[in-house]
Design a protein around this motif. Structure first.
Motif, PDB file in Angstrom:
ATOM      1  N   ASN A 171      62.160 -23.426 -15.546  1.00  0.00           N
ATOM      2  CA  ASN A 171      61.582 -24.580 -16.450  1.00  0.00           C
ATOM      3  C   ASN A 171      61.647 -24.112 -18.066  1.00  0.00           C
ATOM      4  O   ASN A 171      61.320 -24.641 -18.884  1.00  0.00           O
ATOM      5  CB  ASN A 171      60.465 -24.908 -16.220  1.00  0.00           C
ATOM      6  N   LYS A 172      62.126 -22.533 -18.016  1.00  0.00           N
ATOM      7  CA  LYS A 172      62.162 -22.226 -19.631  1.00  0.00           C
ATOM      8  C   LYS A 172      63.600 -22.112 -19.864  1.00  0.00           C
ATOM      9  O   LYS A 172      64.452 -21.979 -19.169  1.00  0.00           O
ATOM     10  CB  LYS A 172      61.652 -20.815 -19.479  1.00  0.00           C
ATOM     11  N   THR A 229      55.792 -29.556 -18.455  1.00  0.00           N
ATOM     12  CA  THR A 229      57.177 -29.447 -17.640  1.00  0.00           C
ATOM     13  C   THR A 229      56.812 -30.287 -16.511  1.00  0.00           C
ATOM     14  O   THR A 229      57.749 -30.523 -15.756  1.00  0.00           O
ATOM     15  CB  THR A 229      57.151 -27.923 -17.079  1.00  0.00           C
ATOM     16  N   VAL A 265      57.836 -20.702 -30.865  1.00  0.00           N
ATOM     17  CA  VAL A 265      58.206 -21.298 -29.464  1.00  0.00           C
ATOM     18  C   VAL A 265      57.394 -20.571 -28.490  1.00  0.00           C
ATOM     19  O   VAL A 265      57.557 -19.301 -28.450  1.00  0.00           O
ATOM     20  CB  VAL A 265      59.752 -21.241 -29.083  1.00  0.00           C
ATOM     21  N   LYS A 266      56.627 -21.018 -27.950  1.00  0.00           N
ATOM     22  CA  LYS A 266      55.709 -20.432 -26.904  1.00  0.00           C
ATOM     23  C   LYS A 266      56.000 -21.079 -25.378  1.00  0.00           C
ATOM     24  O   LYS A 266      55.736 -22.353 -25.439  1.00  0.00           O
ATOM     25  CB  LYS A 266      54.103 -20.429 -27.162  1.00  0.00           C
ATOM     26  N   GLN A 267      56.548 -20.374 -24.437  1.00  0.00           N
ATOM     27  CA  GLN A 267      56.721 -20.971 -23.284  1.00  0.00           C
ATOM     28  C   GLN A 267      55.733 -20.572 -22.182  1.00  0.00           C
ATOM     29  O   GLN A 267      55.727 -19.309 -22.071  1.00  0.00           O
ATOM     30  CB  GLN A 267      58.325 -20.624 -22.946  1.00  0.00           C
ATOM     31  N   THR A 268      55.253 -21.486 -21.515  1.00  0.00           N
ATOM     32  CA  THR A 268      54.627 -21.256 -20.398  1.00  0.00           C
ATOM     33  C   THR A 268      55.090 -21.818 -18.981  1.00  0.00           C
ATOM     34  O   THR A 268      55.880 -22.728 -19.153  1.00  0.00           O
ATOM     35  CB  THR A 268      52.933 -21.576 -20.736  1.00  0.00           C
ATOM     36  N   ASN A 299      61.224 -16.876 -28.927  1.00  0.00           N
ATOM     37  CA  ASN A 299      60.014 -16.756 -29.628  1.00  0.00           C
ATOM     38  C   ASN A 299      59.919 -17.694 -30.830  1.00  0.00           C
ATOM     39  O   ASN A 299      59.015 -18.389 -31.187  1.00  0.00           O
ATOM     40  CB  ASN A 299      59.300 -15.437 -29.842  1.00  0.00           C
ATOM     41  N   GLU A 302      63.275 -14.203 -23.800  1.00  0.00           N
ATOM     42  CA  GLU A 302      62.621 -15.445 -23.837  1.00  0.00           C
ATOM     43  C   GLU A 302      62.567 -15.720 -25.351  1.00  0.00           C
ATOM     44  O   GLU A 302      62.305 -14.764 -26.439  1.00  0.00           O
ATOM     45  CB  GLU A 302      61.142 -15.467 -23.275  1.00  0.00           C
ATOM     46  N   ILE A 359      56.081 -26.002 -22.811  1.00  0.00           N
ATOM     47  CA  ILE A 359      56.787 -25.436 -24.180  1.00  0.00           C
ATOM     48  C   ILE A 359      55.825 -26.089 -25.348  1.00  0.00           C
ATOM     49  O   ILE A 359      55.894 -27.127 -25.345  1.00  0.00           O
ATOM     50  CB  ILE A 359      58.110 -25.656 -24.302  1.00  0.00           C
TER      51      ILE A 359
END
Length: 148
Positions: free
Chosen positions: A3-4, A133, A21-24, A14, A12, A28
């Motif tokens: 999903n990233k 997501t 941009v912070k992806q978890t 940023n 990744e 996002i």
């Protein structure tokens, strides 16, 4: 499948074009926290009180507003900075665009309106765009889940 976003061998993402941009695992978050903090300091509102809304709904902004003329160069600088910020802050878009109409001959009242937007940003620095997501997509404006 992940999903990233994947950035080949760079890892990744940023930052992208000034956007943080912070992806978890949950989604996002895109915001401009660093840029917002810079604006607050640059335009001297760091010691002013925050406000809850970016534009007073009872206040009429128009070209003939009373008050002394102010530097159109400084006013345009603030407007340009705020317009860039609307990429991740749709909550200020209307107020910024109303103020942008008066760049040719701004008055103190117009400048006060831009300072109000900056004071609003001071109290809402962590707000950004959240792209979850899960299967049902809803665009949400939320406070950042991380600190800078």
């Amino acid at each position: 499948m992940t999903n990233k976003f994947q950035m080949s061998m760079m890892g990744e993402m940023n930052f992208f074009l000034g956007l943080q941009v912070k992806q978890t695992e949950d989604g996002i978050l895109i915001n401009q926290l660093k840029y917002t903090k810079e604006l607050i300091n640059k335009f001297g509102v760091q010691h002013m009180k925050t406000v809850k809304i970016s534009m007073n709904t009872n206040w009429k902004v128009d070209p003939g507003m009373e008050g002394k003329s102010v530097s159109s160069t400084k006013y345009r600088e603030i407007i340009g900075s705020l317009l860039y910020l609307t990429a991740s802050r749709s909550d200020i878009a209307f107020a910024v665009r109303v103020c942008a109409r008066y760049q040719s001959d701004p008055t103190e009242a117009h400048m006060d309106a831009t300072k109000r937007i900056l004071r609003y940003l001071k109290g809402t620095q962590n707000v950004g765009l959240w792209y979850p997501t899960d299967e049902i997509f809803k665009l949400l404006g939320v406070a950042a889940r991380y600190s800078q």
